[in-house]
Design a protein around this motif. Structure first.
Motif, mmCIF file in Angstrom:
data_model
loop_
_atom_site.group_PDB
_atom_site.id
_atom_site.type_symbol
_atom_site.label_atom_id
_atom_site.label_comp_id
_atom_site.label_asym_id
_atom_site.label_seq_id
_atom_site.Cartn_x
_atom_site.Cartn_y
_atom_site.Cartn_z
ATOM 1 N N ASN A 175 0.811 -1.212 0.000
ATOM 2 C CA ASN A 175 0.000 0.000 0.000
ATOM 3 C C ASN A 175 0.849 1.270 0.000
ATOM 4 O OD1 ASN A 175 -2.536 1.179 -0.109
ATOM 5 N ND2 ASN A 175 -2.689 1.403 2.109
ATOM 6 N N ASN A 214 -6.262 -1.889 -1.675
ATOM 7 C CA ASN A 214 -6.797 -0.608 -2.128
ATOM 8 C C ASN A 214 -7.471 -0.844 -3.480
ATOM 9 O OD1 ASN A 214 -7.143 2.047 -3.220
ATOM 10 N ND2 ASN A 214 -5.583 2.809 -1.801
ATOM 11 N N ASP A 217 -6.901 2.578 -6.498
ATOM 12 C CA ASP A 217 -5.626 3.095 -6.965
ATOM 13 C C ASP A 217 -4.961 2.077 -7.892
ATOM 14 O OD1 ASP A 217 -3.598 4.863 -7.316
ATOM 15 O OD2 ASP A 217 -3.056 5.020 -5.184
ATOM 16 N N ARG A 282 1.492 2.342 -6.009
ATOM 17 C CA ARG A 282 1.519 1.098 -5.244
ATOM 18 C C ARG A 282 2.005 -0.031 -6.155
ATOM 19 N NH1 ARG A 282 -2.381 4.466 -3.440
ATOM 20 N NH2 ARG A 282 -2.679 4.622 -1.164
#
Length: 293
Positions: A175, A214, A217, A282
């Motif tokens: 992350n 996540n 993203d 990321r």
């Protein structure tokens, strides 16, 4: 003066035919009739004389025709034809009987062979079915052994902390944000590389993995074309191969778009897209599972 009747020609003789039937002898004339014609009843004697001449002429013509017909009939012709007909008829009967006997013999010979072949085919079919059944059992045993072996390996293998095992390879979605080079270096610290989804199943697993960290993203993974524009390769140096999951219109190779990520925006969400390698994003790593101590 004496008159002579014209000879009658055979209907079988043609013009110029030298070997025709014998010509009838000339009509005999009676001198006495002529004498009587001078001294007796002239009209009656003349009529009788003409009738006798006509009668002799017809008789001699019939004789000539019979001679011609006799000459055209060859000795033994009638008996020869009869014998030939009898010969052909008898041989046809013999040939028909012989063919019937031959067909019967062939049927007698082939009947047991057909029966034997049917038995052999039936036995062969039974053998093949038994072999197929045995092969299926062997495949089932092999699959069970492989599964058992896999479970044993999973029990013995371990992943670095925070990694999840998939097909005996460990994966982790980070992350934190890093450039492509920085992310590759972070993966090496864990003994691995940026993730390489070479097939659809692994690709789907990585998508589910990064979504758990996540879902909104983008994430780097280990694909690029930095060495040769348009020629994409994995971070271990192997070629891209046949599988890919590019977004529509991608890769577009705009500017220095040399590194590949999972897109987070519709309609490209979770599809591959090339981007600038210096963007901090990321990332997902993969590492080899190791045996437990």
């Amino acid at each position: 003066m004496y008159e002579q009747a014209e000879p009658v020609r055979s209907p079988f003789s043609g013009p110029g035919q030298s070997d025709g039937p014998p010509q009838p002898p000339p009509v005999r004339q009676s001198g006495g009739s002529r004498g009587r014609g001078r001294h007796g009843n002239g009209a009656s004697d003349n009529m009788r004389e003409e009738q006798e001449e006509s009668s002799h002429t017809y008789e001699e013509a019939e004789v000539a025709i019979r001679h011609a017909t006799a000459d055209r009939t060859y000795p033994g012709e009638a008996s020869g034809r009869s014998a030939l007909c009898s010969f052909i008829h008898s041989h046809r009967s013999c040939m028909a009987a012989g063919i019937a006997v031959l067909i019967s013999l062939v049927a007698v010979v082939l009947a047991p062979l057909t029966f034997i072949n049917k038995e052999e085919i039936s036995q062969l079919s039974t053998t093949v079915d038994a072999l197929k059944l045995e092969l299926d059992k062997e495949r089932s045993r092999t699959a069970a052994l492989e599964h058992h072996h896999h479970e044993i390996r999973k029990a013995l293998l371990s992943c670095p902390k925070g990694y999840t095992m998939w097909r005996e390879i460990c994966y982790k979605a980070f992350n934190s944000e890093k450039t492509f080079n920085e992310a590759a270096a972070g993966c090496r610290e864990d003994g691995g590389t940026l993730a390489m989804p070479r097939d659809a199943e692994t690709n789907a697993f990585l998508i589910s993995l990064h979504k758990s960290v996540n879902d909104n993203d983008v994430f780097w993974f280990g694909l690029h074309d930095r060495r040769e524009e348009g020629s994409f390769e994995w971070v271990d140096g192997s070629a891209l191969g046949t599988y890919n999951s590019w977004a529509p219109g991608q890769p577009d190779n705009l500017g220095n778009h040399d590194c590949v990520l999972y897109s987070a925006h519709e309609p490209w969400k979770d599809k591959w897209n090339d981007a600038t390698c210096d963007w901090p994003l990321r990332y997902i790593c993969q590492a080899v599972a190791s045996y437990k101590n």
